[in-house]
Scaffold this motif. Structure first.
Motif, PDB file in Angstrom:
ATOM      1  N   VAL A 184      16.703  15.210  31.602  1.00  0.00           N
ATOM      2  CA  VAL A 184      17.236  15.703  30.334  1.00  0.00           C
ATOM      3  C   VAL A 184      17.951  17.030  30.593  1.00  0.00           C
ATOM      4  O   VAL A 184      17.506  17.844  31.394  1.00  0.00           O
ATOM      5  CB  VAL A 184      16.103  15.881  29.301  1.00  0.00           C
ATOM      6  N   ASN A 185      19.059  17.229  29.920  1.00  0.00           N
ATOM      7  CA  ASN A 185      19.934  18.398  30.034  1.00  0.00           C
ATOM      8  C   ASN A 185      20.729  18.443  31.329  1.00  0.00           C
ATOM      9  O   ASN A 185      21.363  19.451  31.617  1.00  0.00           O
ATOM     10  CB  ASN A 185      19.176  19.721  29.847  1.00  0.00           C
ATOM     11  N   SER A 186      20.732  17.377  32.119  1.00  0.00           N
ATOM     12  CA  SER A 186      21.597  17.350  33.288  1.00  0.00           C
ATOM     13  C   SER A 186      23.028  17.088  32.822  1.00  0.00           C
ATOM     14  O   SER A 186      23.273  16.381  31.854  1.00  0.00           O
ATOM     15  CB  SER A 186      21.142  16.289  34.284  1.00  0.00           C
ATOM     16  N   VAL A 187      23.984  17.686  33.527  1.00  0.00           N
ATOM     17  CA  VAL A 187      25.396  17.622  33.132  1.00  0.00           C
ATOM     18  C   VAL A 187      26.220  17.119  34.302  1.00  0.00           C
ATOM     19  O   VAL A 187      25.999  17.523  35.450  1.00  0.00           O
ATOM     20  CB  VAL A 187      25.909  19.019  32.701  1.00  0.00           C
ATOM     21  N   ARG A 188      27.183  16.262  34.019  1.00  0.00           N
ATOM     22  CA  ARG A 188      28.140  15.809  35.017  1.00  0.00           C
ATOM     23  C   ARG A 188      29.534  15.930  34.437  1.00  0.00           C
ATOM     24  O   ARG A 188      29.749  15.680  33.253  1.00  0.00           O
ATOM     25  CB  ARG A 188      27.917  14.336  35.371  1.00  0.00           C
ATOM     26  N   GLU A 189      30.472  16.296  35.267  1.00  0.00           N
ATOM     27  CA  GLU A 189      31.872  16.326  34.866  1.00  0.00           C
ATOM     28  C   GLU A 189      32.538  15.127  35.513  1.00  0.00           C
ATOM     29  O   GLU A 189      32.617  15.026  36.732  1.00  0.00           O
ATOM     30  CB  GLU A 189      32.531  17.626  35.315  1.00  0.00           C
ATOM     31  N   LEU A 190      32.996  14.196  34.689  1.00  0.00           N
ATOM     32  CA  LEU A 190      33.538  12.934  35.154  1.00  0.00           C
ATOM     33  C   LEU A 190      34.995  12.784  34.757  1.00  0.00           C
ATOM     34  O   LEU A 190      35.441  13.357  33.765  1.00  0.00           O
ATOM     35  CB  LEU A 190      32.734  11.770  34.558  1.00  0.00           C
ATOM     36  N   LYS A 191      35.722  11.994  35.540  1.00  0.00           N
ATOM     37  CA  LYS A 191      37.106  11.692  35.225  1.00  0.00           C
ATOM     38  C   LYS A 191      37.148  10.840  33.966  1.00  0.00           C
ATOM     39  O   LYS A 191      36.370   9.902  33.820  1.00  0.00           O
ATOM     40  CB  LYS A 191      37.740  10.946  36.395  1.00  0.00           C
ATOM     41  N   ASP A 192      38.027  11.184  33.044  1.00  0.00           N
ATOM     42  CA  ASP A 192      38.137  10.454  31.782  1.00  0.00           C
ATOM     43  C   ASP A 192      38.857   9.132  32.034  1.00  0.00           C
ATOM     44  O   ASP A 192      40.056   9.098  32.279  1.00  0.00           O
ATOM     45  CB  ASP A 192      38.898  11.305  30.765  1.00  0.00           C
ATOM     46  N   SER A 193      38.108   8.037  31.980  1.00  0.00           N
ATOM     47  CA  SER A 193      38.679   6.711  32.205  1.00  0.00           C
ATOM     48  C   SER A 193      38.060   5.740  31.203  1.00  0.00           C
ATOM     49  O   SER A 193      37.021   6.040  30.595  1.00  0.00           O
ATOM     50  CB  SER A 193      38.387   6.247  33.632  1.00  0.00           C
ATOM     51  N   PRO A 194      38.657   4.582  31.027  1.00  0.00           N
ATOM     52  CA  PRO A 194      38.091   3.602  30.089  1.00  0.00           C
ATOM     53  C   PRO A 194      36.678   3.157  30.479  1.00  0.00           C
ATOM     54  O   PRO A 194      35.846   2.898  29.605  1.00  0.00           O
ATOM     55  CB  PRO A 194      39.061   2.423  30.160  1.00  0.00           C
ATOM     56  N   GLN A 195      36.389   3.094  31.787  1.00  0.00           N
ATOM     57  CA  GLN A 195      35.056   2.688  32.229  1.00  0.00           C
ATOM     58  C   GLN A 195      34.014   3.724  31.828  1.00  0.00           C
ATOM     59  O   GLN A 195      32.934   3.377  31.327  1.00  0.00           O
ATOM     60  CB  GLN A 195      35.024   2.491  33.750  1.00  0.00           C
ATOM     61  N   VAL A 196      34.328   4.987  32.027  1.00  0.00           N
ATOM     62  CA  VAL A 196      33.395   6.059  31.671  1.00  0.00           C
ATOM     63  C   VAL A 196      33.233   6.114  30.159  1.00  0.00           C
ATOM     64  O   VAL A 196      32.116   6.274  29.649  1.00  0.00           O
ATOM     65  CB  VAL A 196      33.887   7.407  32.232  1.00  0.00           C
ATOM     66  N   ARG A 197      34.320   5.964  29.417  1.00  0.00           N
ATOM     67  CA  ARG A 197      34.235   5.973  27.958  1.00  0.00           C
ATOM     68  C   ARG A 197      33.377   4.816  27.442  1.00  0.00           C
ATOM     69  O   ARG A 197      32.646   4.960  26.469  1.00  0.00           O
ATOM     70  CB  ARG A 197      35.633   5.894  27.335  1.00  0.00           C
ATOM     71  N   GLY A 198      33.458   3.664  28.096  1.00  0.00           N
ATOM     72  CA  GLY A 198      32.634   2.534  27.702  1.00  0.00           C
ATOM     73  C   GLY A 198      31.154   2.814  27.890  1.00  0.00           C
ATOM     74  O   GLY A 198      30.330   2.476  27.031  1.00  0.00           O
ATOM     75  N   LEU A 199      30.798   3.436  29.015  1.00  0.00           N
ATOM     76  CA  LEU A 199      29.405   3.809  29.241  1.00  0.00           C
ATOM     77  C   LEU A 199      28.941   4.837  28.219  1.00  0.00           C
ATOM     78  O   LEU A 199      27.822   4.762  27.712  1.00  0.00           O
ATOM     79  CB  LEU A 199      29.227   4.361  30.662  1.00  0.00           C
ATOM     80  N   ILE A 200      29.802   5.801  27.917  1.00  0.00           N
ATOM     81  CA  ILE A 200      29.449   6.827  26.934  1.00  0.00           C
ATOM     82  C   ILE A 200      29.242   6.196  25.560  1.00  0.00           C
ATOM     83  O   ILE A 200      28.295   6.535  24.848  1.00  0.00           O
ATOM     84  CB  ILE A 200      30.525   7.926  26.892  1.00  0.00           C
ATOM     85  N   ASN A 201      30.102   5.252  25.175  1.00  0.00           N
ATOM     86  CA  ASN A 201      29.954   4.586  23.878  1.00  0.00           C
ATOM     87  C   ASN A 201      28.659   3.792  23.815  1.00  0.00           C
ATOM     88  O   ASN A 201      28.015   3.727  22.771  1.00  0.00           O
ATOM     89  CB  ASN A 201      31.145   3.675  23.603  1.00  0.00           C
ATOM     90  N   GLN A 202      28.269   3.189  24.933  1.00  0.00           N
ATOM     91  CA  GLN A 202      27.034   2.425  24.975  1.00  0.00           C
ATOM     92  C   GLN A 202      25.816   3.345  24.830  1.00  0.00           C
ATOM     93  O   GLN A 202      24.810   2.962  24.255  1.00  0.00           O
ATOM     94  CB  GLN A 202      26.953   1.662  26.299  1.00  0.00           C
ATOM     95  N   LEU A 203      25.927   4.572  25.333  1.00  0.00           N
ATOM     96  CA  LEU A 203      24.811   5.514  25.351  1.00  0.00           C
ATOM     97  C   LEU A 203      24.983   6.626  24.327  1.00  0.00           C
ATOM     98  O   LEU A 203      24.453   7.719  24.509  1.00  0.00           O
ATOM     99  CB  LEU A 203      24.696   6.128  26.752  1.00  0.00           C
ATOM    100  N   HIS A 204      25.683   6.371  23.247  1.00  0.00           N
ATOM    101  CA  HIS A 204      26.014   7.414  22.272  1.00  0.00           C
ATOM    102  C   HIS A 204      24.790   8.136  21.737  1.00  0.00           C
ATOM    103  O   HIS A 204      24.867   9.301  21.368  1.00  0.00           O
ATOM    104  CB  HIS A 204      26.819   6.821  21.116  1.00  0.00           C
ATOM    105  N   TYR A 205      23.649   7.479  21.703  1.00  0.00           N
ATOM    106  CA  TYR A 205      22.439   8.096  21.159  1.00  0.00           C
ATOM    107  C   TYR A 205      21.656   8.896  22.193  1.00  0.00           C
ATOM    108  O   TYR A 205      20.684   9.561  21.847  1.00  0.00           O
ATOM    109  CB  TYR A 205      21.546   7.024  20.539  1.00  0.00           C
ATOM    110  N   LEU A 206      22.089   8.857  23.455  1.00  0.00           N
ATOM    111  CA  LEU A 206      21.392   9.569  24.535  1.00  0.00           C
ATOM    112  C   LEU A 206      22.178  10.753  25.087  1.00  0.00           C
ATOM    113  O   LEU A 206      21.601  11.646  25.689  1.00  0.00           O
ATOM    114  CB  LEU A 206      21.085   8.630  25.692  1.00  0.00           C
ATOM    115  N   VAL A 207      23.501  10.725  24.935  1.00  0.00           N
ATOM    116  CA  VAL A 207      24.338  11.728  25.588  1.00  0.00           C
ATOM    117  C   VAL A 207      25.161  12.507  24.582  1.00  0.00           C
ATOM    118  O   VAL A 207      25.382  12.084  23.449  1.00  0.00           O
ATOM    119  CB  VAL A 207      25.292  11.073  26.625  1.00  0.00           C
TER     120      VAL A 207
END
Length: 61
Positions: A34-57
């Motif tokens: 918890v509270n770990s941070v990553r800086e990732l390249k903005d791509s459709p694959q990363v956005r898809g993972l973020i949308n799937q985990l909207h309640y966690l991140v």
């Protein structure tokens, strides 16, 4: 390549009680505790993972 957009992703909620697929997605983003941070390249694959985990991140652009 200097114009690549990045997205900061922070894990704000624990993984206890979540689906196993979502736990694997968090690991794929490179987040661990918890509270770990990553800086990732903005791509459709990363956005898809973020949308799937909207309640966690939390996303910081």
């Amino acid at each position: 390549m200097a114009n690549e957009k990045t997205v900061k992703v922070r894990l704000v909620k624990g993984l206890r009680g979540t689906q196993s697929r979502h736990r694997l997605s968090v690991k794929a983003l490179g987040l661990g505790k918890v509270n770990s941070v990553r800086e990732l390249k903005d791509s459709p694959q990363v956005r898809g993972l973020i949308n799937q985990l909207h309640y966690l991140v939390k996303v910081e652009e």
